[in-house]
Write a protein that holds these residues in place. Sequence first.
Motif, PDB file in Angstrom:
ATOM      1  N   LYS A  50       0.841  -1.194   0.000  1.00 30.40           N
ATOM      2  CA  LYS A  50       0.000   0.000   0.000  1.00 30.40           C
ATOM      3  C   LYS A  50       0.881   1.251   0.000  1.00 30.40           C
ATOM      4  O   LYS A  50       1.980   1.251   0.571  1.00 30.40           O
ATOM      5  N   THR A  93       6.029   2.727  -0.208  1.00 29.98           N
ATOM      6  CA  THR A  93       4.971   1.830   0.241  1.00 29.98           C
ATOM      7  C   THR A  93       5.238   1.370   1.672  1.00 29.98           C
ATOM      8  O   THR A  93       6.318   1.591   2.235  1.00 29.98           O
ATOM      9  N   ASP A 101      -3.347   0.716  -3.478  1.00 32.72           N
ATOM     10  CA  ASP A 101      -2.428  -0.217  -4.113  1.00 32.72           C
ATOM     11  C   ASP A 101      -1.631   0.514  -5.198  1.00 32.72           C
ATOM     12  O   ASP A 101      -2.204   0.964  -6.199  1.00 32.72           O
TER      13      ASP A 101
END
Length: 379
Positions: free
Chosen positions: A2, A22, A56
């Motif tokens: 993520k 991320t 995402d």
Amino acid sequence: MKIDRIETFYVPPRWLFVRVETDDGAVGWGEASLEGHAEAVDGAFEALRDRFIGHDPLRIEDIWQIAYRGGFYRGGAVLMSALSGLDQALWDLKGKAAGLPAWQMLGGKVRDKIRAYAWIGGDRPNEIGDAARARKEQGFSAVKMNATAELDWIGTPKLFDEVAERVQAAQAQGMDVGLDFHGRVHRPLAKQLAKVLEPLGLLFIEEPLLSENHEGLAQIAQLVSTPIALGERLYSRWDFKPFLASGTVDIIQPDLSHAGGLSECRKIAAMAEAYDVAVAPHCPLGPLALAACLQLAACAPNVAIQEMSLGIHYNVGHDLLNFVTDKAVLSPIDGFLPIPEGPGLGVIVDEAAVREADKDRHRWRNPIWRNQDGSFAEW
């Protein structure tokens, strides 16, 4: 995986870098530079953070669609530059996560290298000749230069002779030449000048009129055989659509840091291919913008030549190679830039240098030019 963090960095002389990280530590870099408007683009990232932290990062097209359409108001230089930098960073991140260059994920190579050109300046033929020779020594075989500083309605033989002499001075050094009008001349003079220059065999004439003067551009396109180039101030495939449909343009020049990033410019190039129009991406910017352009050049068959800003006047002291560790990746050889083979955008950012540069945030502004009569002149 993520998105955990989206950072922006003010990098001199006038660039805005983007870093996406991320939750598992993957990182991608992009460039959202909009010359003279870094603060406005930086502000647009507040909305992008609210949208995409926790998203995402591999769903690049989904992110692009939401960023473009989800805020109701869309397009324009500021919003599209922010989206461009984010998009580039996502392709860089995805490629590094997969161990693949962005061009490999976009269908693979159609070429191994792309011809490059650089800008030169000078008011007199001898200055132009010296500048062209210096570019040749740097590895270029083509240059771009200003047509004229004069904003006027009609020309004179003296003006036309001066422009031709400057072009011929660069050609005498073995250089092919593109001529940039900057949209700074009115239609009557643009028509005259384009016609006079036609025998010189230019690579292209760029922005003979501003893109908002579609009718005038169509007239010039019918008047001369010299290829007409434009597009640095167009920001999406919808902006390019009328120029392609009307046959007004021969070479389009989308900027991958202004026109929606690698995702959108790949679509713009595909549209242009259907009209038999070449692509020469605009890029007087930094290393990440250039690296993204080279990813496009690798996989889009109608990319013809690539602009790069190696030490041009507004980057003096802040060369684009200062912020990457593998400088050879972005260096011309025998007139060509190699296609990067590394993952993502194919360059390794010197993050420590970027963070250090950001401490003294630049406030770069476009210079203001005036004609001899004191009136404002286009950049």
